[in-house]
Design a protein around this motif. Structure first.
Motif, mmCIF file in Angstrom:
data_model
loop_
_atom_site.group_PDB
_atom_site.id
_atom_site.type_symbol
_atom_site.label_atom_id
_atom_site.label_comp_id
_atom_site.label_asym_id
_atom_site.label_seq_id
_atom_site.Cartn_x
_atom_site.Cartn_y
_atom_site.Cartn_z
ATOM 1 N N LEU A 176 7.023 2.784 -8.735
ATOM 2 C CA LEU A 176 5.517 2.776 -7.895
ATOM 3 C C LEU A 176 4.496 3.813 -8.884
ATOM 4 N N ALA A 177 5.191 5.255 -9.641
ATOM 5 C CA ALA A 177 4.232 5.150 -11.017
ATOM 6 C C ALA A 177 3.395 4.793 -11.728
ATOM 7 N N ASP A 178 4.116 3.654 -11.837
ATOM 8 C CA ASP A 178 3.235 2.199 -12.387
ATOM 9 C C ASP A 178 1.993 1.861 -11.662
ATOM 10 N N ARG A 179 2.419 1.678 -10.718
ATOM 11 C CA ARG A 179 1.289 0.849 -9.516
ATOM 12 C C ARG A 179 0.383 1.743 -10.037
ATOM 13 N N ARG A 180 0.783 3.077 -10.047
ATOM 14 C CA ARG A 180 -0.684 3.747 -9.113
ATOM 15 C C ARG A 180 -1.802 3.811 -10.482
ATOM 16 N N ARG A 181 -0.806 3.787 -11.688
ATOM 17 C CA ARG A 181 -1.698 4.546 -13.186
ATOM 18 C C ARG A 181 -2.421 2.778 -13.481
ATOM 19 N N GLU A 182 -1.758 1.192 -12.335
ATOM 20 C CA GLU A 182 -2.217 0.136 -12.977
ATOM 21 C C GLU A 182 -1.593 -0.316 -11.749
ATOM 22 N N PRO A 183 -2.823 -1.101 -11.291
ATOM 23 C CA PRO A 183 -1.931 -1.851 -9.473
ATOM 24 C C PRO A 183 -1.840 -2.878 -10.168
ATOM 25 N N GLN A 184 -1.944 -3.445 -9.542
ATOM 26 C CA GLN A 184 -1.213 -5.645 -10.034
ATOM 27 C C GLN A 184 -1.473 -6.039 -8.112
ATOM 28 N N ASP A 185 -1.000 -7.597 -8.159
ATOM 29 C CA ASP A 185 -1.780 -8.546 -7.699
ATOM 30 C C ASP A 185 -0.074 -7.498 -6.632
ATOM 31 N N ASP A 186 0.757 -6.672 -6.727
ATOM 32 C CA ASP A 186 1.925 -7.802 -5.820
ATOM 33 C C ASP A 186 1.935 -6.408 -4.529
ATOM 34 N N LEU A 187 2.873 -6.301 -3.503
ATOM 35 C CA LEU A 187 2.979 -6.067 -2.007
ATOM 36 C C LEU A 187 3.426 -4.247 -2.200
ATOM 37 N N LEU A 188 3.206 -3.844 -3.770
ATOM 38 C CA LEU A 188 3.362 -2.739 -3.955
ATOM 39 C C LEU A 188 2.208 -2.067 -3.967
ATOM 40 N N SER A 189 1.463 -2.947 -4.668
ATOM 41 C CA SER A 189 0.117 -2.232 -4.909
ATOM 42 C C SER A 189 -0.518 -2.090 -4.105
ATOM 43 N N ALA A 190 -0.638 -3.213 -3.154
ATOM 44 C CA ALA A 190 -1.257 -2.928 -1.426
ATOM 45 C C ALA A 190 -0.795 -2.095 -0.419
ATOM 46 N N LEU A 191 0.412 -1.730 -0.363
ATOM 47 C CA LEU A 191 0.765 -1.203 -0.028
ATOM 48 C C LEU A 191 0.468 0.605 0.033
ATOM 49 N N LEU A 192 -0.046 0.919 -1.261
ATOM 50 C CA LEU A 192 -0.353 2.176 -2.128
ATOM 51 C C LEU A 192 -1.647 2.142 -1.621
ATOM 52 N N ALA A 193 -2.181 0.944 -1.623
ATOM 53 C CA ALA A 193 -3.690 1.394 -1.216
ATOM 54 C C ALA A 193 -3.840 1.597 0.521
ATOM 55 N N ALA A 194 -2.838 0.757 0.880
ATOM 56 C CA ALA A 194 -3.537 0.405 3.029
ATOM 57 C C ALA A 194 -3.602 2.007 2.703
ATOM 58 N N GLN A 195 -4.359 1.838 4.318
ATOM 59 C CA GLN A 195 -4.765 3.100 4.855
ATOM 60 C C GLN A 195 -5.531 2.631 6.222
ATOM 61 N N VAL A 196 -4.841 4.098 7.297
ATOM 62 C CA VAL A 196 -5.315 3.773 8.645
ATOM 63 C C VAL A 196 -5.219 4.708 9.229
ATOM 64 N N ASP A 197 -7.217 4.706 9.258
ATOM 65 C CA ASP A 197 -7.620 6.014 9.153
ATOM 66 C C ASP A 197 -8.016 7.100 8.894
ATOM 67 N N GLY A 198 -7.471 6.525 7.128
ATOM 68 C CA GLY A 198 -7.089 7.345 6.667
ATOM 69 C C GLY A 198 -6.692 8.235 5.906
ATOM 70 N N GLN A 199 -5.301 7.587 6.410
ATOM 71 C CA GLN A 199 -3.799 8.024 6.181
ATOM 72 C C GLN A 199 -3.108 7.240 5.349
ATOM 73 N N LYS A 200 -2.410 7.123 4.304
ATOM 74 C CA LYS A 200 -1.291 6.044 3.508
ATOM 75 C C LYS A 200 -0.283 6.054 4.350
ATOM 76 N N LEU A 201 0.334 5.534 3.404
ATOM 77 C CA LEU A 201 1.564 5.860 3.879
ATOM 78 C C LEU A 201 2.323 6.860 2.414
ATOM 79 N N THR A 202 3.941 7.607 2.765
ATOM 80 C CA THR A 202 4.001 9.121 2.084
ATOM 81 C C THR A 202 4.932 8.278 0.916
ATOM 82 N N GLN A 203 5.387 8.882 0.321
ATOM 83 C CA GLN A 203 6.157 8.332 -0.566
ATOM 84 C C GLN A 203 7.916 8.329 0.230
ATOM 85 N N GLU A 204 7.703 8.915 0.801
ATOM 86 C CA GLU A 204 9.239 9.067 1.619
ATOM 87 C C GLU A 204 9.017 7.573 2.133
ATOM 88 N N GLU A 205 7.689 7.566 2.445
ATOM 89 C CA GLU A 205 7.643 6.011 3.893
ATOM 90 C C GLU A 205 7.790 4.524 2.864
#
Length: 247
Positions: A176-205
């Motif tokens: 996850l730390a690697d994807r934060r630095r360099e997003p890729q075309d994969d699900l982890l990067s998409a989940l890191l970027a996804a938002q609902v009402d300005g809220q993202k997934l926490t690291q635990e989630e």
């Protein structure tokens, strides 16, 4: 005798389900310290009445599954589902369908020369782990470790599920730390970027979702493919229908 009955019940539980519905529709399992319900209306109530039957699990220490969707109640459950849905776009699914087909052919090519195969070991067992690993963006060289963790957590291998979850959590934290630095075309990067009402997934989630996808997607798909082949063997006309119309 008890071992034989337990073995038969595992492979054909339906007579036992019927007996439990009739004699003990709500039953406390002393060995597992859990309540089991067997009638449709009772199951529906347990699944939908989250105020009386919470999904929140009380776990000691850090547990990767404790923050996953299956262990939280509304309204957070709905928010998590909404966030994850953003990552499973039609484009992602369409691209994944092509990769599933490619990987299935690769697995079959490995055994075609032998003229025979073990459906579980050669196809339904490796396929889900390979797909989930690729979906998440796990490097190809790490997929043996990924499969090992999955088997332990899902209970198909011995080795201590908690330790495996900790190892996998550490691995995903680094990924996850690697994807934060360099997003890729994969699900982890998409989940890191996804938002609902300005809220993202926490690291635990995020960790909970990765472990949940690995375990739930792995075992269910393995069983589905194995049971499908069994059904085709037991009901030959169904296989003929499939050959005639693959849709």
């Amino acid at each position: 005798m008890a071992v034989v009955q337990e073995h038969e019940q595992l492979f054909n539980p339906f007579p036992w389900y019927q007996a439990m519905r009739q004699s003990r529709p709500v039953h406390f399992d002393e060995e597992r310290c859990t309540w089991n319900v067997f009638r449709y209306q009772d199951v529906q109530r347990v699944l939908t009445d989250y105020e009386a039957f919470s999904s929140q699990m009380m776990m000691e220490g850090s547990h990767a599954l404790s923050s996953s969707m299956i262990n939280v109640d509304p309204p957070r459950h709905r928010q998590l589902r909404s966030l994850v849905t953003q990552a499973f776009t039609p484009r992602t699914i369409a691209r994944l369908a092509l990769r599933v087909s490619d990987i299935v052919h690769e697995l079959l090519d490995r055994v075609v020369a032998k003229g025979e195969m073990d459906v579980i070991d050669d196809l339904s067992y490796p396929l889900p782990v390979l797909i989930i690993a690729e979906l998440l963006g796990v490097p190809a060289g790490d997929r043996d470790r990924f499969r090992h963790w999955s088997n332990i957590i899902a209970g198909t291998d011995d080795g201590g599920g908690y330790a495996a979850q900790q190892e996998m959590a550490e691995y995903f934290l680094a990924l996850l730390a690697d994807r934060r630095r360099e997003p890729q075309d994969d699900l982890l990067s998409a989940l890191l970027a996804a938002q609902v009402d300005g809220q993202k997934l926490t690291q635990e989630e995020l960790l909970g979702f990765c472990v949940l996808l690995l375990v739930a997607g792995n075992i269910t798909t393995t069983n589905l493919i194995g049971n499908a082949f069994l059904a085709f063997q037991q009901v030959p006309p169904a296989l003929e229908q499939l050959y005639a119309d693959s849709s």
